[in-house]
Structures are given as C-alpha cells and as structure tokens.
Scaffold this active site. Structure first.
Site, PDB file in Angstrom:
ATOM      1  N   LYS A  31       0.616  -1.490  -0.285  1.00 34.77           N
ATOM      2  CA  LYS A  31      -0.089   0.094   0.047  1.00 34.77           C
ATOM      3  C   LYS A  31       1.067   1.499   0.320  1.00 34.77           C
ATOM      4  O   LYS A  31       0.894   2.561  -0.914  1.00 34.77           O
ATOM      5  CB  LYS A  31      -0.969  -0.120   1.093  1.00 34.77           C
ATOM      6  N   THR A  32       1.584   1.386   0.266  1.00 31.91           N
ATOM      7  CA  THR A  32       2.602   2.386   1.028  1.00 31.91           C
ATOM      8  C   THR A  32       3.686   2.311  -0.030  1.00 31.91           C
ATOM      9  O   THR A  32       3.393   3.416  -0.764  1.00 31.91           O
ATOM     10  CB  THR A  32       3.541   2.738   2.331  1.00 31.91           C
ATOM     11  N   ASP A 213      -4.362   7.798   2.987  1.00 34.29           N
ATOM     12  CA  ASP A 213      -4.312   6.660   3.840  1.00 34.29           C
ATOM     13  C   ASP A 213      -4.925   6.325   4.408  1.00 34.29           C
ATOM     14  O   ASP A 213      -5.137   6.899   5.140  1.00 34.29           O
ATOM     15  CB  ASP A 213      -2.538   6.204   4.434  1.00 34.29           C
ATOM     16  N   GLU A 214      -5.380   5.364   5.475  1.00 35.82           N
ATOM     17  CA  GLU A 214      -5.731   4.324   6.063  1.00 35.82           C
ATOM     18  C   GLU A 214      -7.149   5.183   6.074  1.00 35.82           C
ATOM     19  O   GLU A 214      -7.485   5.347   7.436  1.00 35.82           O
ATOM     20  CB  GLU A 214      -5.057   4.697   7.369  1.00 35.82           C
ATOM     21  N   GLN A 243      -8.701  -3.018   9.374  1.00 40.90           N
ATOM     22  CA  GLN A 243      -7.933  -2.502   9.688  1.00 40.90           C
ATOM     23  C   GLN A 243      -8.183  -1.918  10.282  1.00 40.90           C
ATOM     24  O   GLN A 243      -7.548  -0.172  10.966  1.00 40.90           O
ATOM     25  CB  GLN A 243      -6.283  -2.086   9.056  1.00 40.90           C
ATOM     26  N   ARG A 664       2.135  -6.831  11.624  1.00 38.92           N
ATOM     27  CA  ARG A 664       2.965  -5.557  10.823  1.00 38.92           C
ATOM     28  C   ARG A 664       5.141  -7.155  10.767  1.00 38.92           C
ATOM     29  O   ARG A 664       5.631  -6.316  10.341  1.00 38.92           O
ATOM     30  CB  ARG A 664       3.452  -5.431  12.104  1.00 38.92           C
TER      31      ARG A 664
END
Length: 825
Positions: A31-32, A213-214, A243, A664
């Site tokens: 994603k990043t 983002d998020e 998330q 993570r």
DNA sequence: GTTTCCCGCTTTTTT
DNA sequence: AGCGGGAAAC
C-alpha cells in the site's frame, strides 16, 4: 523503471489518472509503495508537487511516506509535496489564514492536558463540579467535534448533556480568547474555512490531487474535509476495513464502504497479494480476523514460503515477560544475525512499556520508544514549553497559569484568584489583568487584545465578519506580515472597565504580592522582547531567567538531577530542530511549538529496538515483531462496565487490532503473555491473574509453537515455577510472592521505607514434553526447590489441568506438590 | 499567604 | 507512578 516491480493491480493504482480512486489494500499488500509510487508518478506526469496532498494518521507513517517518496523523486521535489498527518496538515493550512478563524498566526495548540485543565476551570466556575468529571465532559466535547458538531449545535437529551452543552460553549469561547485551538479545532476550522466566502474558494482549489492513507480510520470531519480539499475530484483513498482501529475516535468504516456511492465514476482496485509476511504469519492473521462477523470476506495470499513458526511464550509475570523478550532478542541477534533495528516490540497500552524498557536497559540494548509517556509530557519539560508558549502568545491562559509560580516566586492561589477576578471584570485576558494589577503603566498595545470576546451566542462564529478583508489569502503565505505588534483589528467594545486598570481598583493586592507580580510581568516582558531571537538563545534565557535551572540545581536531589538532564536534552533537541530546519523561517518559536504539539515521538534514529503501541505501529512493518501482553484483559483489553452490545463491537475492534499487530511482522513473530500482571486496579476478584488471550486459541496449531513457564501451585508461599528447557539450560526464577497484597498497601509499605516482599520459592524441573509423561513430568526427573534443594520426582498422578507430584528431597523427606495448570499452553 | 506533605484516583488506544 | 486537591506546617 520502477514501475516494473509492481504487480498489475498495483500498477493500475499508480498509473490511474484523474478522478476518484478507491484502493482496497490488504495488510502488507504494498500500500505505501503504491502511494509513494503514485506520488512520484504524478510528479513525473507534470503535476506540481506543492499541489499534491498526501494525508496519513500518524507522524511515523507520514515520515516513512516522505522518506520513501524522497528516494523516488529526490529530496528537492519531495520537500514540496504536502505530506503529513491530518492535524499537521490542517495546522499548516490554518497558519496561512489564521484571521479567518479568529486566531493570530501565533495560535497555540492545546493538548489533552491543557484541554482538561481548561474544562476543569470552567466547570468550577459554573459550579458543575461533582456532577461529572472534566474528563467525561471533555470526552463528549471531543466526540462532538469528531462528528463536526459545533458548540452552538450541540444538544443532548440527558441532563448531563445540557451541562456539557454549556461547558462546550464556554470552552470554545475561552479557547479562542486564549488564541488557541485543540486538536479537533484544527480539523473543524479548516473544514469551516472551505465554506468561507473569501478563503474557501482558494482553499478548495489549492490541491490538484489528494491521497489519503488508512481511509478506514477517517471520522466524519476528516471525511468531509478530504472531499472538500479534493474539489477537483482527484481523490485517491487507500484502506482496509479489517484494519479499522480508531472507532473510539469517531472513525467510521462506512466512509470507505460507501466511498463508491459518494463518488460516482470511482475506480476500485483491490490489492490482495501480500508481500510482507511469511505464509505462517499470514495464516495466523487470517485465522484471527476470520472470526469477526462484521467484515468483508477476503483472504490474503502470498508467494512466500511457510517461514519460521510463530512462537508463543507464557511467562509468570510481566517482569519475566520483559526479561524473556530481551533474551529472545539477544538470541535472534546472536544466532540469526538479526539487527536490533529489525526488531519491534508491540503492546496494547503504553503502561506496558516501562518494564520492557527497564529490561532492555539492563542488557544495554539501545531502543526507541514511540509515543508512550512522552518526553514532552514530563513536568519540567512542560514548564519550559509553557514559558515558550506564553512568550509566543501571552493570551494563553492555561500556560500562563502554569508558569506564574513555577518555580515558586511567591505568587500563590489567592493572588491568582484576585487577578482572575480582575480579568473577568475587565473583560480582558489574564495577562493584561496581571499587568494592570502589577501597577504597570497603562495600556501597552498588546496583541492579546486582538482576542475579542466572542458574542455570548456562539452562532456568530459562522458569519464571522470581523475578518479584515484586505488579507491576501493564498499565495501570499511567504510574505505574511511579520508578527510585529499590529494594531488590534478587534472591534472589541472597549467597554467601560468595571475596575480601574491602573490602580487595581476594587480588587486590591497587598504591596508584597503586587511587587512579586510586577517582577513576574517584567520578566515575561523582557523575555517576550527576545521572541524573535534565535530559538536556542531564547530557550537559554528562559531556562535561567525563569530560574528553572537554578531552582533544580538548588534542590540537589537525584530526581532534580534527572530533571536537569531532561532540560539539557530539551535544549539539545531544540538545537537539532534549528539545525535541521531548511528554511530559517521555519526554525522559529511558533514552528517549534507547533511541531512538538503535533509530534508525539522523539523519533530517535534507527539502530535500536523499536517499541510502540499497536496503534502506533499501524502502517509499519518489521522483520521481527514481538507482541506482548497477550492476555484477556490486556489484549484484548475489555472494560467491565461496558454494556454487552458495546462489548461485542469493542471485541471486534480488538480483534482487528490483533490483526494489525500480527501483520506487522515480516519473518518472525513472537507472542508473549503473563500469568500475572500488575496494572492499576482491575476487577475486584483476583486483580493480577490473567488468562492467555483468546486470540491464541484461534491461531492454527501448524503456525505456532507454544512454550512457556508453567505455574505450579500451591507452595508454602506464592507459587513455584517450572521452566521448560529447549536450550538445555535451567533458568533461575524468583517468585515475588504475595500477589494478593493490594497495590496501595504496597505503595504505603514502600513509602514507609520497607523493602518490597520477595520470597524465593521457585522450583526448577526438567521439562520435556513427551507422550508418556503427564504434562512433561516423569518419574525420576530431578527438581530443584528454592528452599529444599534438589529432589527427585517419585510419583506423578492426575493429568491435564491438575496433577500431583510427590518429590523426594534427600534428608528432608518427601513433599507433595500439587501442580495446577491454569490453561493448556 | 505560601509551601509542603499526604491521600486518593487514575489510564486504552492518537493527534 | 504521577497529579490534583485538601489540610497542616512554615
């Protein structure tokens, strides 16, 4: 070029042109990477970087995004991009046209501590104390702000709500009078500015592309804000409903679920291939999240191999847990050649970090804590910062109250009360009242006067027509008039002062207090005169002229030494800040204050072990991850008093949190939990006893190796411990005993000078799981008991949760030990 | 009037 | 363990 290492959906997300774009990105799906590449792609396509806005939730995520973008487009271009958290971005936007929001450029940002103090003060004055706590009131105000409900709009059907409504109105009025905003205001004010007839059009036209983002964590205000800032329609949002972990802050998953409906013509791209974790880690994550009911079904896949199994270790208590974590880290470093910087320790609550920190320090391992009891939350640091805030903005009443008698200079509560009354009577700021009460000559045209008292009825906020209309709005940000004293634009009805400001009038101060107050006013004035000076020099001045340093030096205690060291550290960090600032204009007092208001971590360079809450870890990844405190009550953290309906929802969120934590990890995942944990006061039954987290049961057996210390009970006092081997070594255990002692008893005992009770009553045994041995015990096995020495197991009976051992201690006879296993490993 | 000491309460998570 | 509030000591 770099587009080559993207998979087809990633690539599509990067190259997708104008218009709304929804990227549903599972954990670790790159994603990043997609966001940073998309940023780079936009820049390469010719979009001007300063017209691109990328928003994140945490500072750490923003920093990472900026760094990775820098690698793609170079430092010079990357610096022009607007990358930041929602709050930092809004603060920056607000500083461009603060007048439009009734602020000056030097406005301060109140943290929750300041907020609480302000609310507390208001409640006292309104005589609401006792009905509800400032904390409760504030939480409802914050909640309202998250939903975009202003003070004038706030209403509630319960009687407490009516109180909150009044507090809210007054709170807002005082904030503005103090030339301050809280976190919620940062967003709300910018949102309001987008509707402003003058500033709004330019604000909405400011960005050509907006990326968020998020997105699953956006609340209503953030959702609206993003829509307006992306008025050109080029809005790309990235998120994952699994998330969503910020519902307590007003986040609404619907924002992402309904995104397509709100944005016709939206392109939706799903990223389901996970590039981060091994198969086993992913299996565990999938299994844990699969038990949530309210979610979109999806399953991540990876092409990575199975990888190392996850390890779970059950420890006797939190102290041992910390020690075991550290030992495991050392093993990873020695045996697998891991770097400390590869390792992250995650926990549910900041309160868990301290003991881990101690254990790391005991081994001399470098570490960095993100968030936690922040450096900037320490009393002495906050004192200095309060000084700086007053220097920047003397209207800041909360900060002024904090420093007026720190260090003690003989200005006590009664003096302050009088001056406060005077201020209210004159309708002036506390600072002006101080000046008046100190007998200082008359009216210094202070900029604090700019903070006109808002009309009692708050709706006036909207049609804010006092704004000076000749402000050049956007584009003129760089040659903004310097903060030199400007004549107050406030049409504040220079009302007849009820009290003669010159002579103290009805509210008289004795000559002693008056003198002291006058000295204080003089001191602040002197320091204020230097507010344009170099920041580091200003801080030096503050440290000494306020006598903060001298007062601490005089104390000479170890604690004072600590505090002095912290002040030193602060001075260093300020020097760093100055050095790092690219633009000297960004190195000033206001810029510094803003930064520390919005940045929670000390952001230490890598190289050490990273420690943070699961929330703070969102969006990050590490080769090695420890998740600690996996016990019911800690993680998941459930509060007893909540009603059952809310509990189900909370548990689902906790589960998502567990999912975030697990995902993570790239290669190694180590889970730990404690049987006993000392954490405030929990329930009333056995406050210290914990059961392993329910999530552990959800993790399929093929993913995980379960190890740990087993508890054997009861021994004469406290509990004995059995340590499984594996490395061929025994490990010494010490039992801290007396677990039923209450926390306050212990505190009292310690204060009375008694040393903490510690009974060494452990036993050690060989523990080798095998078919024929009941829970690993075998006849003939040797056992060491702390008091009775080495013994030999004569018989083993029972099985499962409870078994009985008869152990023969040479020369002392046989002793029966009942082993009770609370939970299968 | 000011300072200091002691008691009791508190904490989820972030900006 | 830290902070605010309250009461006793300076």
């Amino acid at each position: 070029m770099y587009l080559d290492d993207l998979n087809p959906p990633q690539r599509e997300a990067v190259e997708y042109g104008d218009g709304p774009l929804l990227i549903l990105a599972g954990a670790g799906s790159g994603k990043t990477r997609v966001i940073t590449h998309r940023l780079a792609h936009l820049v390469e396509r010719g979009v001007r970087p300063w017209r691109i806005l990328a928003v994140t939730f945490t500072n750490k995520a923003a920093a990472e995004m900026r760094e990775r973008t820098t690698h793609l487009v170079g430092a010079e271009e990357a610096r022009k991009l607007w990358i930041g958290t929602f709050h930092a971005t809004c603060a920056r936007l607000l500083r461009l046209t603060p007048e439009a929001a009734g602020l000056t450029r030097d406005f301060n940002i109140y943290d929750d501590d300041d907020q609480r103090k302000l609310v507390g003060g208001i409640m006292k004055e309104l005589n609401f104390s006792g009905h509800l706590t400032p904390r409760a009131a504030l939480s409802r105000i914050d909640q309202a702000k998250n939903e975009g409900i202003t003070a004038s709009e706030f209403s509630a059907d319960d009687y407490l709500g009516d109180m909150v409504a009044r507090i809210y109105v007054e709170y807002q009025r005082r904030l503005r009078a103090a030339n301050a905003v809280d976190f919620g205001d940062l967003l709300l004010e910018v949102l309001r500015l987008t509707d402003d007839p003058e500033v709004g059009p330019q604000l909405r036209a400011r960005f050509d592309h907006v990326l968020v983002d998020e997105f699953q964590d956006t609340n209503r205000v953030q959702f609206e804000l993003v829509r307006r800032l992306a008025a050109r329609g080029n809005l790309a949002v990235v998120g994952d409903d699994d998330q969503s972990i910020y519902s307590w802050r007003g986040a609404d998953v619907k924002n992402i679920v309904d995104f397509e409906r709100h944005h016709p013509g939206c392109r939706t791209i799903k990223l389901e291939q996970n590039y981060r974790s091994t198969q086993l880690i992913l299996d565990a994550a999938n299994a844990v999240i699969a038990r949530n009911v309210y979610r979109k079904k999806k399953r991540l896949f990876t092409e990575h191999g199975a990888g190392e199994p996850i390890v779970y270790r059950l420890c006797p208590d939190e102290r041992q847990e910390a020690a075991d974590v550290v030992r495991a880290i050392l093993t990873l470093v020695e045996d697998e050649g891991r770097q400390l910087g590869d390792v992250a320790i995650l926990y549910r609550m900041n309160a868990q970090s301290r003991i881990l920190e101690e254990a790391l320090r005991a081994e001399g391992l470098p570490y960095a804590i993100y968030g936690s009891t922040r450096f900037f939350d320490r009393a002495e640091i906050k004192d200095v910062l309060a000084w700086l805030r007053v220097i920047a903005n003397p209207a800041d009443e909360i900060s002024l109250l904090r420093i007026v008698n720190v260090p003690p200079r003989g200005i006590g509560d009664s003096t302050i009360d009088k001056v406060t009354l005077l201020a209210r009577a004159r309708g002036s700021s506390l600072w002006d009242a101080m000046r008046a009460a100190a007998g200082g000559a008359g009216t210094v045209p202070s900029r604090t006067r700019l903070n006109r008292p808002l009309p009692q009825s708050a709706p006036a906020q909207r049609g804010n027509d006092e704004r000076s209309s000749n402000l050049s709005l956007f584009g003129a940000e760089h040659d903004w008039p310097s903060p030199s004293p400007s004549p107050s634009p406030s049409p504040s009805p220079d009302e007849e002062p009820t009290v003669d400001p010159g002579d103290g009038g009805a509210i008289a101060l004795g000559s002693g207090p008056k003198k002291k107050l006058s000295a204080f006013v003089q001191l602040v004035d002197d320091l204020r005169a230097k507010r344009e000076a170099k920041l580091s020099e200003l801080v030096e001045e503050v440290l000494h002229r306020s006598t903060l340093v001298e007062a601490l030096t005089a104390q000479g205690t170890a604690e004072a030494e600590d505090r002095l060291a912290n002040l030193e550290e602060l001075a260093n960090s300020i020097a760093d800040f100055e050095r790092e600032a690219l633009d000297p204009a960004e190195a000033g007092l206001t810029a510094y204050l803003e930064r520390i208001s919005l940045v929670s971590s000390t952001d230490v360079e890598g190289g050490g072990v990273s420690m943070m809450t699961v929330h703070a870890a969102k969006g990050l990844e590490f080769p090695v991850v420890f998740i600690t405190g996996l016990e019911d009550g800690t993680f998941p953290l459930v509060r007893e008093e909540e009603d059952r309906a809310a509990e189900t929802q909370q548990l689902e969120e906790e589960r998502r949190l567990a999912y975030v934590a697990i995902t993570r990890a790239r290669e190694r995942l180590i889970l730990t939990g404690a049987e006993h944990r000392r954490l405030f006061r929990q329930g009333n039954d056995d406050p210290f006893e914990r059961r392993p987290s329910r999530y552990l049961a959800d993790i399929p057996d093929h993913c995980i190796v379960r190890t740990g210390t087993r508890r054997v009970a009861p021994d004469a006092r406290g509990y004995a411990r059995i340590e499984p081997r594996g490395d061929g070594r025994y490990v010494e255990r010490e039992d801290h005993g007396d677990h039923d002692e209450t926390w306050s008893e212990r505190t009292r005992a310690r204060r009375a000078g008694a040393s903490a009770p510690s009974a060494a009553t452990g036993i050690r045994v060989d523990y080798e799981p095998s078919e024929d041995a009941a829970d690993g015990f075998r006849v003939g096995q040797s056992v060491q008991h702390a008091k009775f020495g080495v013994g030999r197991v004569k018989t083993v009976s029972g099985s499962g949760a409870s078994l009985k051992l008869v152990v023969d201690f040479p020369g002392q006879g046989a002793m029966t030990i009942v082993a009770r296993f609370l939970q299968p490993l």
